[in-house]
Design a protein around this motif. Structure first.
Motif, PDB file in Angstrom:
ATOM      1  N   UNK A 117      21.172  36.404  24.415  1.00  0.00           N
ATOM      2  CA  UNK A 117      20.803  35.323  25.326  1.00  0.00           C
ATOM      3  C   UNK A 117      21.912  34.988  26.311  1.00  0.00           C
ATOM      4  N   UNK A 118      23.140  35.362  25.965  1.00  0.00           N
ATOM      5  CA  UNK A 118      24.297  35.065  26.811  1.00  0.00           C
ATOM      6  C   UNK A 118      25.399  36.055  26.500  1.00  0.00           C
ATOM      7  N   UNK A 119      26.144  36.421  27.529  1.00  0.00           N
ATOM      8  CA  UNK A 119      27.297  37.295  27.391  1.00  0.00           C
ATOM      9  C   UNK A 119      28.528  36.506  27.822  1.00  0.00           C
ATOM     10  N   UNK A 120      29.506  36.386  26.926  1.00  0.00           N
ATOM     11  CA  UNK A 120      30.797  35.799  27.284  1.00  0.00           C
ATOM     12  C   UNK A 120      31.748  36.970  27.417  1.00  0.00           C
ATOM     13  N   UNK A 121      32.287  37.145  28.626  1.00  0.00           N
ATOM     14  CA  UNK A 121      32.957  38.386  28.978  1.00  0.00           C
ATOM     15  C   UNK A 121      34.332  38.117  29.568  1.00  0.00           C
ATOM     16  N   UNK A 136      22.456  36.092  31.395  1.00  0.00           N
ATOM     17  CA  UNK A 136      23.486  35.169  31.894  1.00  0.00           C
ATOM     18  C   UNK A 136      24.863  35.594  31.392  1.00  0.00           C
ATOM     19  N   UNK A 137      25.869  35.483  32.266  1.00  0.00           N
ATOM     20  CA  UNK A 137      27.220  35.904  31.923  1.00  0.00           C
ATOM     21  C   UNK A 137      28.208  34.794  32.248  1.00  0.00           C
ATOM     22  N   UNK A 138      29.051  34.459  31.270  1.00  0.00           N
ATOM     23  CA  UNK A 138      30.195  33.589  31.492  1.00  0.00           C
ATOM     24  C   UNK A 138      31.422  34.476  31.510  1.00  0.00           C
ATOM     25  N   UNK A 139      32.193  34.423  32.583  1.00  0.00           N
ATOM     26  CA  UNK A 139      33.408  35.234  32.685  1.00  0.00           C
ATOM     27  C   UNK A 139      34.616  34.398  32.283  1.00  0.00           C
ATOM     28  N   UNK A 162      17.991  31.453  12.852  1.00  0.00           N
ATOM     29  CA  UNK A 162      16.901  32.420  12.770  1.00  0.00           C
ATOM     30  C   UNK A 162      16.773  33.127  14.112  1.00  0.00           C
ATOM     31  N   UNK A 163      15.711  33.892  14.268  1.00  0.00           N
ATOM     32  CA  UNK A 163      15.517  34.675  15.495  1.00  0.00           C
ATOM     33  C   UNK A 163      15.376  33.821  16.756  1.00  0.00           C
ATOM     34  N   UNK A 164      15.035  32.533  16.600  1.00  0.00           N
ATOM     35  CA  UNK A 164      14.892  31.679  17.776  1.00  0.00           C
ATOM     36  C   UNK A 164      16.222  31.048  18.188  1.00  0.00           C
ATOM     37  N   UNK A 165      17.231  31.154  17.337  1.00  0.00           N
ATOM     38  CA  UNK A 165      18.553  30.619  17.659  1.00  0.00           C
ATOM     39  C   UNK A 165      19.207  31.509  18.713  1.00  0.00           C
ATOM     40  N   UNK A 166      19.722  30.921  19.805  1.00  0.00           N
ATOM     41  CA  UNK A 166      20.359  31.749  20.838  1.00  0.00           C
ATOM     42  C   UNK A 166      21.458  32.639  20.261  1.00  0.00           C
ATOM     43  N   UNK A 167      21.480  33.892  20.725  1.00  0.00           N
ATOM     44  CA  UNK A 167      22.435  34.894  20.248  1.00  0.00           C
ATOM     45  C   UNK A 167      23.383  35.231  21.394  1.00  0.00           C
ATOM     46  N   UNK A 168      24.670  35.035  21.147  1.00  0.00           N
ATOM     47  CA  UNK A 168      25.701  35.218  22.165  1.00  0.00           C
ATOM     48  C   UNK A 168      26.579  36.404  21.802  1.00  0.00           C
TER      49      UNK A 168
END
Length: 87
Positions: A54-58, A82-85, A5-11
């Protein structure tokens, strides 16, 4: 597994390699995260303009705007996502 749902982190997963995008998306979805994908920085920016993530994996090595350049652009705009490279 609980329902997403909307509370689940979106990556947001950004990688020009379709195989890597799909593998990451499947793994994260299987572990309870909402996921979206983008093939490059321009596509990612369009998606980030429309939704909050909520997070960017880049991926670092992408044609056009690299992951490092995109990270710098986001930070210059004071986007604190937040970003994970990936290398």
């Amino acid at each position: 597994m609980s329902q997403l749902d909307e509370t689940t982190p979106h990556i947001l997963i950004v990688d020009d390699d379709t195989r890597i995008r799909e593998l990451l998306q499947k793994y994260l979805a299987d572990n309870g995260y909402r996921t979206s994908t983008a093939a490059d920085a321009a596509d990612a920016q369009r998606k980030m303009d429309a939704l909050m993530y909520d997070l960017l994996i880049l991926d670092i090595m992408m044609p056009g705007i690299t992951g490092l350049e995109f990270t710098a652009k986001l930070r210059e705009a004071e986007n604190a996502i937040p970003i994970l490279l990936l290398t």
